[in-house]
Enzyme design. Structure first.
Site, PDB file in Angstrom:
ATOM      1  N   GLU A 199      -6.005  -8.857   3.648  1.00  0.00           N
ATOM      2  CA  GLU A 199      -5.343  -9.904   4.786  1.00  0.00           C
ATOM      3  C   GLU A 199      -6.477 -10.636   5.575  1.00  0.00           C
ATOM      4  O   GLU A 199      -6.506 -11.962   5.604  1.00  0.00           O
ATOM      5  CB  GLU A 199      -4.626  -9.300   5.661  1.00  0.00           C
ATOM      6  N   SER A 201      -2.582   2.545   4.030  1.00  0.00           N
ATOM      7  CA  SER A 201      -1.834   1.592   4.463  1.00  0.00           C
ATOM      8  C   SER A 201      -2.495   1.546   6.042  1.00  0.00           C
ATOM      9  O   SER A 201      -2.340   2.457   6.754  1.00  0.00           O
ATOM     10  CB  SER A 201      -0.206   1.819   4.531  1.00  0.00           C
ATOM     11  N   ASN A 222      -1.291  -0.406   8.467  1.00  0.00           N
ATOM     12  CA  ASN A 222      -0.379  -0.011   9.685  1.00  0.00           C
ATOM     13  C   ASN A 222       0.141   1.471   9.845  1.00  0.00           C
ATOM     14  O   ASN A 222       0.497   2.007  11.055  1.00  0.00           O
ATOM     15  CB  ASN A 222       0.872  -1.139   9.528  1.00  0.00           C
ATOM     16  N   HIS A 246       0.921  -1.162  -0.017  1.00  0.00           N
ATOM     17  CA  HIS A 246       0.138   0.139   0.008  1.00  0.00           C
ATOM     18  C   HIS A 246       0.905   1.140   0.141  1.00  0.00           C
ATOM     19  O   HIS A 246       0.995   2.134   0.856  1.00  0.00           O
ATOM     20  CB  HIS A 246      -1.061  -0.064   1.234  1.00  0.00           C
ATOM     21  N   CYS A 267       1.598  -9.052  14.602  1.00  0.00           N
ATOM     22  CA  CYS A 267       2.956  -9.143  14.203  1.00  0.00           C
ATOM     23  C   CYS A 267       3.921  -8.274  15.063  1.00  0.00           C
ATOM     24  O   CYS A 267       3.852  -7.150  15.474  1.00  0.00           O
ATOM     25  CB  CYS A 267       3.059  -8.845  12.808  1.00  0.00           C
ATOM     26  N   CYS A 289       3.311 -13.165   3.462  1.00  0.00           N
ATOM     27  CA  CYS A 289       4.106 -12.971   4.790  1.00  0.00           C
ATOM     28  C   CYS A 289       4.006 -14.121   5.787  1.00  0.00           C
ATOM     29  O   CYS A 289       2.864 -14.644   6.112  1.00  0.00           O
ATOM     30  CB  CYS A 289       3.887 -11.773   5.460  1.00  0.00           C
ATOM     31  N   THR A 339      -2.944  -8.831  11.790  1.00  0.00           N
ATOM     32  CA  THR A 339      -1.533  -8.929  12.261  1.00  0.00           C
ATOM     33  C   THR A 339      -1.107  -7.251  12.359  1.00  0.00           C
ATOM     34  O   THR A 339      -0.268  -7.063  13.444  1.00  0.00           O
ATOM     35  CB  THR A 339      -0.704  -9.253  11.019  1.00  0.00           C
ATOM     36  N   HIS A 389     -10.501  -5.509   4.419  1.00  0.00           N
ATOM     37  CA  HIS A 389      -8.783  -5.426   4.130  1.00  0.00           C
ATOM     38  C   HIS A 389      -8.519  -6.720   3.803  1.00  0.00           C
ATOM     39  O   HIS A 389      -9.224  -8.084   4.135  1.00  0.00           O
ATOM     40  CB  HIS A 389      -8.040  -5.480   5.390  1.00  0.00           C
TER      41      HIS A 389
END
Ligand code: SF4
Length: 477
Positions: A121, A213, A215, A39, A185, A91, A157, A119
């Site tokens: 993921e 993004s 995160n 992203h 994570c 990942c 994560t 999302h």
């Protein structure tokens, strides 16, 4: 201005691995990524030029890259059927979350995933549970759901530990068998902890990363709890005014931000720093007393032992003069009004120094300082600069700017009504004094059309804050 880059910032292990895998594969022909590889628009554009494309051509056999977010089992099956060559850059942490969710579901647990249901993921993880896992965005959402006796809980994560722990505490009191799957994570956790610590040590945080993004957004949220924070995608997004009067600025970056973008952002900040220094951060010394001190020292050295009393007196004077007060533009100083006229006031700011407070720096509206200030009164001022004559110029309105903006921000969030006098009529509306300059658009003054605003001058209006513009130092009401 000191720039401090967070120890853990930028590409995480998973993203770095995916980018390297894509670059390597692209050397043998075009690679098609299932969705943006990361992203970050700038990095995606760079990779595109190397041959890493986003749109997959299903008609011909090609190399398809599965990005860090991973995909569900159906996608693997479909790609294989199409005869595509799969390059799997999922990942390992995401893979672990997928497998943990799958196993829990197979063991008969009711599976909950804390995260963003839109999302990729999260969608991939859910797909590994035959779409049975339930995605929740908050504790409030979980509270509304019917729980079974056996519950498994995992998180996207990039989730924060706090939010995950909230859910654990709640479920521990509600279910008999709770299986906690620790899927947050460590790269995310470490980045968040380091960013939080840094945010508490600086005057401003810059978070570098893509607007999409997750995160990066989380890092921004965390930093905002402690200090004024801006999220930027690239160096060009930075604004000079953010850095004015800032002494320490922290920089962190999302896990999908490449080093070259962080470098460009920091270089731009360095440039601002130099401009800032040129214009504003000249160190201001109140008085150059070197000559006087040297003279006194010579006098003291010449003093004979018979003149002990005199020497003691000279030493006292010397100590007094050695305490040279140094000010920097942006310093906040508490001073005492020693003289006032309608146009300016002299303020004793310590160190035997007086600064000049011009009426234009007192407030945003026309004021008569004779009416506003009393000799002997204490006042908070900000040091702005030294003028050509060597006078230290002070500002009261700048000193209160941050405090005023904080109050206005709170009023905006709470939808509070504030009162402010109209100070001027300008094109398009009214100017009001809310501690900083406030602008009320003509359309917001009354519910009906107002032809002439003259009668509003000096009137006090009841207002709500619509927008704050920190760069223009203006409030829209
Ligand atoms: S943030 Fe963590 S889970 Fe996500 S790609 Fe990076 S290493 Fe993997």
């Amino acid at each position: 201005m000191k720039i401090i880059i967070a120890e853990h910032a930028g590409f995480c292990f998973g993203v770095r691995n995916a980018v390297l895998t894509a670059e390597k594969a692209a050397r043998n022909g075009p690679v098609f990524s299932l969705g943006p590889l990361i992203h970050n628009q700038q990095e995606t554009t760079r990779l595109e030029k190397l041959g890493v494309k986003e749109k997959i051509d299903t008609k011909q056999e090609s190399s398809v890259l599965i990005r860090t977010h991973g995909v569900g089992p159906q996608v693997y099956t479909k790609l294989k059927k199409q005869g595509q060559k799969i390059i799997d850059a999922t990942c390992p942490h995401v893979r672990k979350a997928q497998m943990a969710a799958k196993e829990a579901q197979e063991q008969g647990y009711q599976v909950f995933v804390l995260g963003d249901k839109n999302h990729a993921e999260v969608q991939g993880i859910v797909a590994w549970t035959e779409d049975k896992a339930v995605v929740i965005a908050s504790l409030e959402e979980l509270k509304k759901l019917e729980l079974q006796d056996r519950v498994a809980l995992l998180a996207q994560t990039t989730e924060t530990e706090n939010r995950f722990n909230e859910l654990i505490s709640y479920l521990q009191t509600k279910v008999t068998d709770l299986k906690i799957l620790p899927t947050i994570c460590s790269a995310t956790r470490i980045r968040q902890a380091v960013a939080a610590k840094l945010a508490q040590e600086v005057d401003l945080m810059i978070v570098v990363g893509g607007q999409h993004s997750s995160n990066t957004k989380k890092l921004t949220e965390i930093c905002q709890k402690y200090v004024s924070t801006y999220q930027v995608e690239k160096a060009q997004d930075l604004q000079f005014c953010w850095f004015q009067n800032k002494k320490k600025v922290g920089v962190t970056a999302g896990a999908s931000t490449p080093d070259w973008i962080i470098k460009e952002v920091v270089e731009q900040m360095e440039e601002f720093k130099e401009n800032n220094q040129g214009e504003n951060t000249e160190e201001i010394k109140v008085e150059n007393q070197g000559e006087t001190i040297k003279q006194n020292q010579e006098e003291i050295e010449e003093t004979t032992s018979e003149k002990t009393d005199e020497l003691t007196q000279s030493t006292v004077n010397l100590d007094d003069q050695i305490s040279i007060q140094t000010f920097q533009p942006g310093d906040l100083v508490k001073g005492t009004v020693v003289q006032v006229s309608s146009e300016e006031a002299l303020i004793d700011i310590g160190g035997k120094s007086e600064g000049v407070l011009p009426v234009t720096e007192f407030t945003n509206y026309k004021a008569d300082l004779n009416k506003e200030l009393q000799v002997g009164e204490e006042i908070l001022v900000e040091v702005i600069k030294k003028d050509k004559e060597g006078n230290i110029i002070l500002s009261r309105k700048k000193a209160y700017f941050n405090e005023v903006m904080d109050k206005l921000e709170q009023a905006q969030k709470a939808g509070e009504i504030i009162e402010a006098p109209v100070t001027d009529i300008v094109k398009g509306g009214l100017l009001v004094d809310v501690g900083v300059r406030g602008f009320v658009p003509a359309s917001q003054v009354e519910r009906f059309f107002v032809k002439d605003f003259k009668e509003y001058l000096q009137k006090t209006l009841r207002l709500k804050v619509l927008e704050l513009d920190i760069c223009e130092r203006t409030t829209f009401l």
